[in-house]
Design a protein around this motif. Structure first.
Motif, PDB file in Angstrom:
ATOM      1  N   THR A 161      -6.263  -3.552  -5.715  1.00 62.31           N
ATOM      2  CA  THR A 161      -4.943  -3.293  -6.410  1.00 62.31           C
ATOM      3  C   THR A 161      -4.931  -2.694  -7.219  1.00 62.31           C
ATOM      4  O   THR A 161      -3.643  -2.400  -8.361  1.00 62.31           O
ATOM      5  CB  THR A 161      -4.260  -4.640  -6.838  1.00 62.31           C
ATOM      6  N   ASP A 182      -6.396  -7.117  -3.227  1.00 55.49           N
ATOM      7  CA  ASP A 182      -4.934  -7.999  -3.202  1.00 55.49           C
ATOM      8  C   ASP A 182      -5.505  -8.703  -1.940  1.00 55.49           C
ATOM      9  O   ASP A 182      -6.230  -9.428  -1.283  1.00 55.49           O
ATOM     10  CB  ASP A 182      -5.014  -7.064  -1.724  1.00 55.49           C
ATOM     11  N   GLY A 193      -0.417   0.234  -0.553  1.00 55.36           N
ATOM     12  CA  GLY A 193      -0.506  -0.915  -1.038  1.00 55.36           C
ATOM     13  C   GLY A 193      -0.195  -0.855  -2.290  1.00 55.36           C
ATOM     14  O   GLY A 193       0.773  -1.297  -3.029  1.00 55.36           O
ATOM     15  N   HIS A 195       2.612  -0.493   4.286  1.00 48.82           N
ATOM     16  CA  HIS A 195       2.345  -0.957   2.920  1.00 48.82           C
ATOM     17  C   HIS A 195       2.855  -1.485   2.025  1.00 48.82           C
ATOM     18  O   HIS A 195       2.486  -2.007   0.748  1.00 48.82           O
ATOM     19  CB  HIS A 195       4.029  -0.192   2.671  1.00 48.82           C
ATOM     20  N   ASP A 196       2.443  -3.119   2.773  1.00 46.71           N
ATOM     21  CA  ASP A 196       1.790  -4.321   1.947  1.00 46.71           C
ATOM     22  C   ASP A 196       0.457  -4.662   2.907  1.00 46.71           C
ATOM     23  O   ASP A 196       0.609  -4.298   4.189  1.00 46.71           O
ATOM     24  CB  ASP A 196       3.000  -5.020   1.648  1.00 46.71           C
ATOM     25  N   ASN A 223       0.805  -8.510   3.312  1.00 41.80           N
ATOM     26  CA  ASN A 223       0.949 -10.011   4.635  1.00 41.80           C
ATOM     27  C   ASN A 223       1.298  -8.787   5.628  1.00 41.80           C
ATOM     28  O   ASN A 223       0.835  -8.876   6.639  1.00 41.80           O
ATOM     29  CB  ASN A 223       1.981 -10.281   3.287  1.00 41.80           C
ATOM     30  N   THR A 224       2.117  -7.954   5.020  1.00 41.11           N
ATOM     31  CA  THR A 224       2.578  -6.974   6.757  1.00 41.11           C
ATOM     32  C   THR A 224       0.658  -6.292   7.360  1.00 41.11           C
ATOM     33  O   THR A 224       0.871  -6.197   8.707  1.00 41.11           O
ATOM     34  CB  THR A 224       3.194  -6.260   6.110  1.00 41.11           C
TER      35      THR A 224
END
Length: 200
Positions: free
Chosen positions: A15, A75, A171, A188-189, A191-192
């Motif tokens: 991260t 992440d 991310g 961009h994240d 989970n997605t």
């Protein structure tokens, strides 16, 4: 058909960027962040940048480097995806094997990285990873595989372009224009990203 997943490390699985964390130990975090940014944007070659970054932070004792890197957060969604699929997932990073060991050991998958060694209390860069070559080698070693690559910077472009499916990941920061252009998807994240990986 078997699917293999190749993940960049810095700013994708982690991260935050790894090398600026080490640089902060020497009080040069801002300078390292600038060098990392221009490298990601392709304004300096990754190999030249890595050699310079090794010179800048190679004098930090390896035990201290390991303690810094071991504390860098991952992440959670991406880390869990890799831990659930250790045989199909690979970390593909230009970072150095002698630095990232404590970090990638948390994931339980195979890692491809640049290589260095310590001699006379100095860090010597031995090999700079070509991420596109990793994809070619995996494809040659595994019959009938589909390869998905995930990365964010200019040095990820060879990997994204060589994969069957390339994903530019934002991310930590927006993926570079070069990475976006080489990718089939932009996410961009974490989970997605993992939901996309499951759906592919």
């Amino acid at each position: 058909m078997k699917t293999l997943y190749c993940f960049d490390l810095d700013g994708t699985i982690t991260t935050t960027e790894v090398l600026p964390c080490i640089a902060s130990e020497m009080g040069i975090a801002d300078e390292m962040a600038t060098l990392t940014r221009i490298t990601m944007e392709g304004l300096i070659s990754f190999e030249d940048s890595l050699r310079l970054r090794c010179l800048l932070i190679g004098q930090v004792p390896i035990d201290r480097v390991h303690s810094i890197i071991a504390a860098i957060p991952l992440d959670p969604a991406i880390a869990n995806f890799i831990r659930r699929h250790p045989e199909e997932c690979f970390v593909v990073t230009g970072n150095l094997d002698v630095w990232i060991g404590p970090l990638v050991s948390q994931l339980g998958c195979r890692t491809f990285s640049s290589k260095a060694q310590f001699g006379e209390e100095r860090l010597k860069l031995v090999h700079v990873l070509n991420k596109g070559r990793v994809i070619a080698d995996l494809r040659g070693a595994e019959a009938a595989v589909r390869i998905v690559a995930i990365g964010d910077g200019a040095n990820d472009v060879p990997m994204l372009a060589a994969a069957d499916i390339g994903i530019a990941f934002g991310g930590v920061h927006s993926p570079t224009p070069a990475a976006t252009s080489a990718a089939h998807y932009v996410v961009h994240d974490g989970n997605t990203l993992c939901n996309l990986l499951k759906a592919l």
